[in-house]
Design a protein around this motif. Structure first.
Motif, PDB file in Angstrom:
ATOM      1  N   VAL A   8      25.907  12.918  28.897  1.00 28.40           N
ATOM      2  CA  VAL A   8      26.562  11.619  28.760  1.00 28.40           C
ATOM      3  C   VAL A   8      26.586  11.246  27.283  1.00 28.40           C
ATOM      4  CG1 VAL A   8      26.482   9.160  29.326  1.00 28.40           C
ATOM      5  CG2 VAL A   8      25.832  10.854  31.051  1.00 28.40           C
ATOM      6  N   SER A   9      27.756  10.864  26.791  1.00 28.48           N
ATOM      7  CA  SER A   9      27.887  10.438  25.407  1.00 28.48           C
ATOM      8  C   SER A   9      27.998   8.924  25.331  1.00 28.48           C
ATOM      9  CB  SER A   9      29.136  11.070  24.778  1.00 28.48           C
ATOM     10  OG  SER A   9      29.434  10.458  23.536  1.00 28.48           O
ATOM     11  N   PRO A  10      27.197   8.282  24.485  1.00 28.39           N
ATOM     12  CA  PRO A  10      27.307   6.838  24.310  1.00 28.39           C
ATOM     13  C   PRO A  10      28.459   6.444  23.399  1.00 28.39           C
ATOM     14  CG  PRO A  10      25.586   7.674  22.901  1.00 28.39           C
ATOM     15  CD  PRO A  10      26.099   8.855  23.687  1.00 28.39           C
ATOM     16  N   CYS A  11      29.150   7.436  22.817  1.00 26.85           N
ATOM     17  CA  CYS A  11      30.252   7.135  21.913  1.00 26.85           C
ATOM     18  C   CYS A  11      31.398   6.462  22.670  1.00 26.85           C
ATOM     19  CB  CYS A  11      30.770   8.403  21.242  1.00 26.85           C
ATOM     20  SG  CYS A  11      29.615   9.143  20.073  1.00 26.85           S
ATOM     21  N   GLY A  12      32.009   5.486  22.039  1.00 24.54           N
ATOM     22  CA  GLY A  12      33.126   4.759  22.623  1.00 24.54           C
ATOM     23  C   GLY A  12      34.028   4.226  21.532  1.00 24.54           C
ATOM     24  N   PRO A  13      34.904   3.284  21.874  1.00 33.97           N
ATOM     25  CA  PRO A  13      35.839   2.730  20.884  1.00 33.97           C
ATOM     26  C   PRO A  13      35.160   2.164  19.647  1.00 33.97           C
ATOM     27  CG  PRO A  13      36.434   2.041  23.111  1.00 33.97           C
ATOM     28  CD  PRO A  13      35.105   2.722  23.222  1.00 33.97           C
ATOM     29  N   GLU A  14      33.906   1.701  19.800  1.00 31.72           N
ATOM     30  CA  GLU A  14      33.211   1.137  18.641  1.00 31.72           C
ATOM     31  C   GLU A  14      32.914   2.184  17.574  1.00 31.72           C
ATOM     32  OE1 GLU A  14      30.123   2.605  21.520  1.00 31.72           O
ATOM     33  OE2 GLU A  14      31.936   1.381  21.670  1.00 31.72           O
ATOM     34  N   CYS A  15      32.989   3.471  17.951  1.00 33.42           N
ATOM     35  CA  CYS A  15      32.749   4.546  16.982  1.00 33.42           C
ATOM     36  C   CYS A  15      33.988   4.848  16.137  1.00 33.42           C
ATOM     37  CB  CYS A  15      32.327   5.827  17.703  1.00 33.42           C
ATOM     38  SG  CYS A  15      30.748   5.718  18.573  1.00 33.42           S
ATOM     39  N   GLY A 172      31.938  12.645  16.451  1.00 28.38           N
ATOM     40  CA  GLY A 172      31.978  13.506  15.276  1.00 28.38           C
ATOM     41  C   GLY A 172      30.991  13.068  14.216  1.00 28.38           C
ATOM     42  N   ARG A 173      30.761  11.764  14.107  1.00 26.90           N
ATOM     43  CA  ARG A 173      29.707  11.263  13.212  1.00 26.90           C
ATOM     44  C   ARG A 173      28.358  11.414  13.904  1.00 26.90           C
ATOM     45  NH1 ARG A 173      31.564   6.517  12.453  1.00 26.90           N
ATOM     46  NH2 ARG A 173      32.592   6.921  10.478  1.00 26.90           N
ATOM     47  N   ALA A 174      28.350  11.118  15.197  1.00 24.18           N
ATOM     48  CA  ALA A 174      27.188  11.390  16.048  1.00 24.18           C
ATOM     49  C   ALA A 174      27.502  12.613  16.897  1.00 24.18           C
ATOM     50  CB  ALA A 174      26.882  10.182  16.933  1.00 24.18           C
ATOM     51  N   SER A 175      26.489  13.307  17.341  1.00 21.17           N
ATOM     52  CA  SER A 175      26.681  14.522  18.130  1.00 21.17           C
ATOM     53  C   SER A 175      25.634  14.598  19.230  1.00 21.17           C
ATOM     54  CB  SER A 175      26.601  15.763  17.235  1.00 21.17           C
ATOM     55  OG  SER A 175      25.358  15.810  16.554  1.00 21.17           O
ATOM     56  N   GLY A 176      25.883  15.460  20.198  1.00 17.86           N
ATOM     57  CA  GLY A 176      24.985  15.594  21.329  1.00 17.86           C
ATOM     58  C   GLY A 176      24.145  16.856  21.267  1.00 17.86           C
ATOM     59  N   ARG A 177      23.160  16.911  22.129  1.00 19.93           N
ATOM     60  CA  ARG A 177      22.294  18.091  22.203  1.00 19.93           C
ATOM     61  C   ARG A 177      23.045  19.250  22.843  1.00 19.93           C
ATOM     62  NH1 ARG A 177      18.763  20.305  25.967  1.00 19.93           N
ATOM     63  NH2 ARG A 177      19.159  18.624  27.461  1.00 19.93           N
ATOM     64  N   GLN A 255      23.200  24.173  17.259  1.00 20.25           N
ATOM     65  CA  GLN A 255      23.367  22.735  17.050  1.00 20.25           C
ATOM     66  C   GLN A 255      23.087  22.350  15.603  1.00 20.25           C
ATOM     67  OE1 GLN A 255      21.250  20.196  19.870  1.00 20.25           O
ATOM     68  NE2 GLN A 255      20.794  18.761  18.212  1.00 20.25           N
ATOM     69  N   ARG A 256      21.986  22.856  15.048  1.00 19.99           N
ATOM     70  CA  ARG A 256      21.630  22.524  13.665  1.00 19.99           C
ATOM     71  C   ARG A 256      22.677  23.045  12.686  1.00 19.99           C
ATOM     72  NH1 ARG A 256      16.409  24.220  15.348  1.00 19.99           N
ATOM     73  NH2 ARG A 256      16.633  26.130  14.098  1.00 19.99           N
ATOM     74  N   THR A 262      29.147  19.701   9.725  1.00 21.17           N
ATOM     75  CA  THR A 262      29.959  18.510   9.989  1.00 21.17           C
ATOM     76  C   THR A 262      29.379  17.246   9.374  1.00 21.17           C
ATOM     77  OG1 THR A 262      28.827  18.076  12.092  1.00 21.17           O
ATOM     78  CG2 THR A 262      30.804  19.474  12.159  1.00 21.17           C
ATOM     79  N   GLY A 263      28.089  17.284   9.029  1.00 20.62           N
ATOM     80  CA  GLY A 263      27.441  16.075   8.525  1.00 20.62           C
ATOM     81  C   GLY A 263      27.103  15.083   9.607  1.00 20.62           C
ATOM     82  N   SER A 264      27.145  15.530  10.869  1.00 14.73           N
ATOM     83  CA  SER A 264      26.824  14.644  11.988  1.00 14.73           C
ATOM     84  C   SER A 264      25.327  14.647  12.236  1.00 14.73           C
ATOM     85  CB  SER A 264      27.558  15.091  13.255  1.00 14.73           C
ATOM     86  OG  SER A 264      27.126  16.387  13.648  1.00 14.73           O
ATOM     87  N   ALA A 265      24.876  13.723  13.087  1.00 14.13           N
ATOM     88  CA  ALA A 265      23.466  13.637  13.447  1.00 14.13           C
ATOM     89  C   ALA A 265      23.357  13.539  14.956  1.00 14.13           C
ATOM     90  CB  ALA A 265      22.813  12.421  12.803  1.00 14.13           C
ATOM     91  N   CYS A 266      22.395  14.251  15.519  1.00 17.36           N
ATOM     92  CA  CYS A 266      22.203  14.219  16.959  1.00 17.36           C
ATOM     93  C   CYS A 266      21.769  12.823  17.384  1.00 17.36           C
ATOM     94  CB  CYS A 266      21.164  15.249  17.387  1.00 17.36           C
ATOM     95  SG  CYS A 266      21.012  15.426  19.180  1.00 17.36           S
ATOM     96  N   GLY A 267      22.394  12.281  18.410  1.00 17.56           N
ATOM     97  CA  GLY A 267      22.102  10.935  18.874  1.00 17.56           C
ATOM     98  C   GLY A 267      23.131   9.965  18.351  1.00 17.56           C
ATOM     99  N   HIS A 268      22.963   8.721  18.693  1.00 16.75           N
ATOM    100  CA  HIS A 268      23.998   7.735  18.387  1.00 16.75           C
ATOM    101  C   HIS A 268      23.642   6.810  17.243  1.00 16.75           C
ATOM    102  CE1 HIS A 268      27.147   4.674  19.380  1.00 16.75           C
ATOM    103  NE2 HIS A 268      27.801   5.778  19.607  1.00 16.75           N
ATOM    104  N   GLY A 269      22.593   7.122  16.521  1.00 20.68           N
ATOM    105  CA  GLY A 269      22.280   6.320  15.351  1.00 20.68           C
ATOM    106  C   GLY A 269      21.559   5.035  15.696  1.00 20.68           C
TER     107      GLY A 269
END
Length: 282
Positions: A8-15, A172-177, A255-256, A262-269
């Motif tokens: 499940v990704s918490p990313c949505g329009p706010e991203c 893309g800024r945040a990423s999943g496991r 993943q790493r 990409t410069g992304s980070a795992c999780g939603h910040g």
């Protein structure tokens, strides 16, 4: 029925950034892009009927040309860094948009691992089935071992299989496991494992989440949003091959490597950052 193991990704329009009409093409260009895309999809339906009659080399060239033309029709510039060696492989990548599939097919025609819902997409679902997409029913945990065996069998036969181990789209800024199951299929088959990083950039070369396919957006919504963008670029970075026999370690290493590219980070910040993006978007 949903299970706790379903990604499940918490990313949505706010991203995504607020809509900026200055960064969009005019209505006439949007109509032209959508018309060209619709025409290419119809051509694709005919193309898949004749692919089986072509030699393997010609079949790959035809598919690569069609997917590359689709990106051009939408006004998207494709940049590929690195090359994939020939032969079968498991290709794993981060997942941001339906455009990921299109771009990866230009890199190398491959059979994609996809959720069963893709089958219901207008035209694209039919095309996906024709080119040998392997479907996963994410609502049935009991189906996972059979899916791993199916993927392993395809890899043993020399196929190139593309998979998104995050299991769903992120901004893309945040990423999943990265989930390890698909890596087990490659281990069982003794197949090469090739990570690839996907990045989206604006006309100015800045990273962007504007093309992400997130939340409750429909495929039509996403296609329209992409068709409006001026100067969108998608970058594919072919990363070093993975070697190992521990599926969890391989998933973590892939993943790493992708996150570093990409410069992304795992999780939603941080929740404060998320609230700030929401207030900006409002």
């Amino acid at each position: 029925m949903n299970h706790g193991w379903i990604p499940v990704s918490p990313c949505g329009p706010e991203c995504q950034p607020p809509r900026d009409r200055r960064a969009e093409v005019g209505l006439a260009r949007v109509v032209l892009r959508l018309g060209s895309t619709a025409g290419l999809l119809l051509i694709g339906c005919v193309l898949v009927l004749v692919l089986s009659m072509l030699r393997a080399a010609w079949r790959q060239r035809a598919m690569t040309a069609w997917f590359r033309t689709l990106l051009r029709a939408l006004g998207i510039r494709l940049v590929i860094e690195g090359r994939m060696p020939p032969g079968g492989a498991l290709v794993v990548s981060n997942h941001v948009s339906w455009l990921d599939i299109v771009a990866l097919q230009v890199l190398r025609p491959m059979r994609m691992l996809a959720k069963v819902e893709v089958q219901s997409w207008p035209l694209l679902g039919a095309l996906a089935g024709r080119v040998g997409t392997v479907y996963i029913d994410r609502d049935r945990l009991s189906a996972l071992p059979d899916a791993v065996r199916t993927i392993a069998d395809e890899l043993r036969a020399g196929a190139v299989i593309g998979a998104f181990p995050e299991g769903t789209t992120w901004c893309g800024r945040a990423s999943g496991r990265f989930r390890p199951a698909v890596f087990q299929a490659a281990i069982d088959a003794g197949a090469r494992m090739q990570p690839v990083a996907l990045r989206f950039r604006t006309a100015a070369g800045e990273p962007t989440t504007a093309a992400a396919f997130l939340g409750d957006a429909t495929l039509v919504d996403s296609v329209l949003a992409v068709a409006r963008m001026r100067g969108l670029a998608v970058e594919l970075v072919v990363l070093p091959e993975l070697i190992g026999t521990d599926r969890r370690e391989l998933a973590s290493r892939a993943q790493r490597a992708v996150e570093a590219s990409t410069g992304s980070a795992c999780g939603h910040g941080d929740p404060v950052e998320v609230r700030m993006r929401r207030s900006i978007a409002a």
